[in-house]
Design a protein around this motif. Structure first.
Motif, mmCIF file in Angstrom:
data_model
loop_
_atom_site.group_PDB
_atom_site.id
_atom_site.type_symbol
_atom_site.label_atom_id
_atom_site.label_comp_id
_atom_site.label_asym_id
_atom_site.label_seq_id
_atom_site.Cartn_x
_atom_site.Cartn_y
_atom_site.Cartn_z
ATOM 1 N N PRO A 58 0.823 -1.216 0.000
ATOM 2 C CA PRO A 58 0.000 0.000 0.000
ATOM 3 C C PRO A 58 0.857 1.267 0.000
ATOM 4 C CG PRO A 58 -0.036 -1.051 2.164
ATOM 5 C CD PRO A 58 0.685 -1.991 1.248
ATOM 6 N N THR A 62 -1.676 3.561 5.382
ATOM 7 C CA THR A 62 -1.618 2.244 6.041
ATOM 8 C C THR A 62 -0.255 1.581 5.849
ATOM 9 O OG1 THR A 62 -2.437 1.007 4.128
ATOM 10 C CG2 THR A 62 -4.096 1.878 5.655
ATOM 11 N N ILE A 86 10.838 3.181 -0.642
ATOM 12 C CA ILE A 86 11.157 1.825 -0.174
ATOM 13 C C ILE A 86 11.559 0.979 -1.369
ATOM 14 C CG2 ILE A 86 10.227 -0.259 0.942
ATOM 15 C CD1 ILE A 86 8.089 1.541 2.263
ATOM 16 N N VAL A 92 7.079 -9.712 -0.158
ATOM 17 C CA VAL A 92 5.872 -9.138 0.451
ATOM 18 C C VAL A 92 4.940 -10.280 0.848
ATOM 19 C CG1 VAL A 92 3.878 -7.645 0.066
ATOM 20 C CG2 VAL A 92 6.106 -7.040 -0.918
ATOM 21 N N GLY A 94 5.498 -12.612 2.835
ATOM 22 C CA GLY A 94 6.298 -13.829 2.704
ATOM 23 C C GLY A 94 6.623 -14.522 4.012
ATOM 24 N N GLY A 95 6.171 -13.955 5.135
ATOM 25 C CA GLY A 95 6.514 -14.549 6.432
ATOM 26 C C GLY A 95 7.901 -14.148 6.898
ATOM 27 N N CYS A 96 8.453 -13.091 6.289
ATOM 28 C CA CYS A 96 9.804 -12.621 6.663
ATOM 29 C C CYS A 96 9.760 -11.218 7.247
ATOM 30 C CB CYS A 96 10.721 -12.645 5.443
ATOM 31 S SG CYS A 96 11.007 -14.296 4.819
ATOM 32 N N GLY A 99 7.225 -5.797 6.090
ATOM 33 C CA GLY A 99 6.546 -4.563 6.501
ATOM 34 C C GLY A 99 7.103 -4.047 7.815
ATOM 35 N N ASP A 133 6.567 -7.708 15.137
ATOM 36 C CA ASP A 133 7.932 -8.005 14.694
ATOM 37 C C ASP A 133 8.819 -6.760 14.602
ATOM 38 O OD1 ASP A 133 7.281 -10.694 14.443
ATOM 39 O OD2 ASP A 133 6.738 -10.509 12.325
ATOM 40 N N THR A 174 -1.070 -13.452 6.874
ATOM 41 C CA THR A 174 -0.772 -13.920 8.234
ATOM 42 C C THR A 174 -2.055 -14.255 9.011
ATOM 43 O OG1 THR A 174 1.265 -12.632 8.179
ATOM 44 C CG2 THR A 174 0.503 -13.339 10.351
ATOM 45 N N SER A 250 4.564 -17.282 8.995
ATOM 46 C CA SER A 250 3.285 -17.683 8.390
ATOM 47 C C SER A 250 3.457 -18.051 6.918
ATOM 48 C CB SER A 250 2.279 -16.546 8.552
ATOM 49 O OG SER A 250 2.809 -15.359 8.014
HETATM 50 P P1 ATP Z 1 4.445 -10.871 9.068
HETATM 51 O O1 ATP Z 1 5.206 -9.688 9.608
HETATM 52 O O2 ATP Z 1 3.074 -10.944 9.643
HETATM 53 O O3 ATP Z 1 5.216 -12.145 9.047
HETATM 54 P P2 ATP Z 1 4.719 -10.949 6.258
HETATM 55 O O4 ATP Z 1 6.190 -10.951 6.321
HETATM 56 O O5 ATP Z 1 4.046 -12.214 5.855
HETATM 57 O O6 ATP Z 1 4.116 -10.456 7.593
HETATM 58 P P3 ATP Z 1 4.678 -8.346 5.042
HETATM 59 O O7 ATP Z 1 5.463 -8.276 3.794
HETATM 60 O O8 ATP Z 1 5.265 -7.749 6.263
HETATM 61 O O9 ATP Z 1 4.228 -9.842 5.282
HETATM 62 O O10 ATP Z 1 3.298 -7.617 4.745
HETATM 63 C C1 ATP Z 1 2.019 -8.061 5.052
HETATM 64 C C2 ATP Z 1 1.016 -7.064 4.479
HETATM 65 O O11 ATP Z 1 1.228 -5.782 5.071
HETATM 66 C C3 ATP Z 1 1.159 -6.851 2.988
HETATM 67 O O12 ATP Z 1 0.336 -7.722 2.280
HETATM 68 C C4 ATP Z 1 0.769 -5.390 2.797
HETATM 69 O O13 ATP Z 1 -0.578 -5.276 2.417
HETATM 70 C C5 ATP Z 1 0.919 -4.736 4.158
HETATM 71 N N1 ATP Z 1 2.012 -3.726 4.230
HETATM 72 C C6 ATP Z 1 1.917 -2.526 4.801
HETATM 73 N N2 ATP Z 1 3.081 -1.851 4.707
HETATM 74 C C7 ATP Z 1 3.946 -2.648 4.079
HETATM 75 C C8 ATP Z 1 5.307 -2.501 3.696
HETATM 76 N N3 ATP Z 1 5.993 -1.397 3.936
HETATM 77 N N4 ATP Z 1 5.886 -3.540 3.077
HETATM 78 C C9 ATP Z 1 5.187 -4.678 2.851
HETATM 79 N N5 ATP Z 1 3.896 -4.835 3.143
HETATM 80 C C10 ATP Z 1 3.263 -3.845 3.781
#
Ligand code: ATP
Length: 295
Positions: A58, A62, A86, A92, A94-96, A99, A133, A174, A250
């Motif tokens: 986004p 948000t 960024i 994105v 990806g469970g890593c 964000g 996280d 997640t 996740s």
């Molecule tokens: P988690 O921290 O729960 O393990 P994740 O690693 O699976 O999450 P992220 O890439 O952190 O996933 O992002 C999850 C969701 O957050 C994305 O699908 C997106 O819609 C939202 N989001 C908000 N800001 C960001 C950002 N800066 N980068 C990536 N995703 C973001």
């Protein structure tokens, strides 16, 4: 700023708490796969995203980096109008925790831009409300996380670990993965991984083989149910001689541990050639948390 991806070397998911979060025990490791975040003063708060999976992120308020800027601005009385750029290297959804990495980078960046001079602990305490996280993305290294994962204890460790990451092009949500775990647990026991003692002992001794054996993730059965093709990656890791493999957090990123950097390079090449439809990355850990790099 540069902020690293995290892997969960061990993740036990406990009961749902009254606030809706699950009680977690996890061992985090920050690995050398990074998002780059730059900030500069501007006429308004804007977000630009490039790199892998940028179209899924986004660009409005948000965005976790934008939320981090606003949070620190409110708490320090500074003007939140900054242009955020960024560049995603972390997958994105990806469970890593990409964000959270961006939020951590934005906190460190604003702290430097505005001369707040907050300690990392203070930034982490503030950042915890943005995401569980975020404190770990600030601290980096290897740590034990409890609570929602935001309460960190340093881990005694030695050695470097060589990882191969298999990145799926479609992420997993997640909340959907936690929802699937809750659903599975209503209908019967779902293999709860043991406590993290084995992983912590392996890290203390710098024993990659023991770490490979000890890797465990309570969310893995749920991630596999939502994305059955991940099983092929876990099987490929075993067949190609990884010391261990697991879905990270996740998912759907699958992390495979190799004996050393040479073995990891060989594993990465073999996995790329296997035609499993994933992007393959090498990353070593532990690495430092979010920090300023150059100007
Ligand atoms: P988690 O921290 O729960 O393990 P994740 O690693 O699976 O999450 P992220 O890439 O952190 O996933 O992002 C999850 C969701 O957050 C994305 O699908 C997106 O819609 C939202 N989001 C908000 N800001 C960001 C950002 N800066 N980068 C990536 N995703 C973001």
């Amino acid at each position: 700023m540069r902020a690293p991806a995290k892997l969960n070397l061990h993740l036990t998911v406990g009961a749902v708490r009254p606030d809706g979060f699950h009680e977690l025990t996890t061992v985090f490791q920050a690995v050398g796969l990074y998002d780059e975040v730059t900030l500069r003063r501007a006429d308004e708060l804007t977000v630009k995203v490039t790199g892998v999976g940028a179209d899924l992120v986004p660009l409005d308020a948000t965005n976790l980096a934008a939320r981090a800027v606003c949070l620190l601005a409110v708490q320090t009385g500074h003007d939140p109008r900054v242009a955020i750029a960024i560049h995603k290297g972390i997958p994105v959804a990806g469970g890593c925790a990409g964000g959270s990495a961006d939020a951590a980078a934005a906190l460190v960046g604003c702290d430097a831009l505005w001369g707040c001079d907050w300690s990392r602990d203070r930034l982490a305490e503030a950042g915890a409300e943005l995401g569980s996280d975020v404190p770990f993305a600030l601290h980096g290294g290897t740590a034990l996380g409890t609570g929602r994962g935001e309460q960190l204890t340093p881990v005694l460790e030695k050695g470097d670990y060589s990882w191969v990451l298999a990145l799926s092009d479609e992420g997993l949500s997640t909340p959907a993965v936690y929802g699937e775990l809750d659903r599975q647990r209503q209908t019967g026991p779902v293999g709860v991984v043991s406590d993290p003692a084995e992983v912590l002992a392996a890290l203390r001794q710098g024993d990659a083989e023991a770490l490979g054996r000890g890797l465990g993730n309570d969310l893995q059965p749920a991630a596999l149910a939502l994305k059955p093709s991940l099983r092929l990656l876990l099987e490929a890791a075993r067949d190609l001689g990884a010391l261990g493999a697991m879905v990270s957090g996740s998912g759907p990123t699958v992390a495979m541990l190799a004996r050393d950097a040479t073995a990891a390079d060989t594993l990465a090449s073999a996995l790329s050639r296997a035609g499993l439809g994933v992007a393959v990355r090498r990353a070593d850990g532990p690495v430092a948390g979010a920090r300023v790099v150059g100007h």
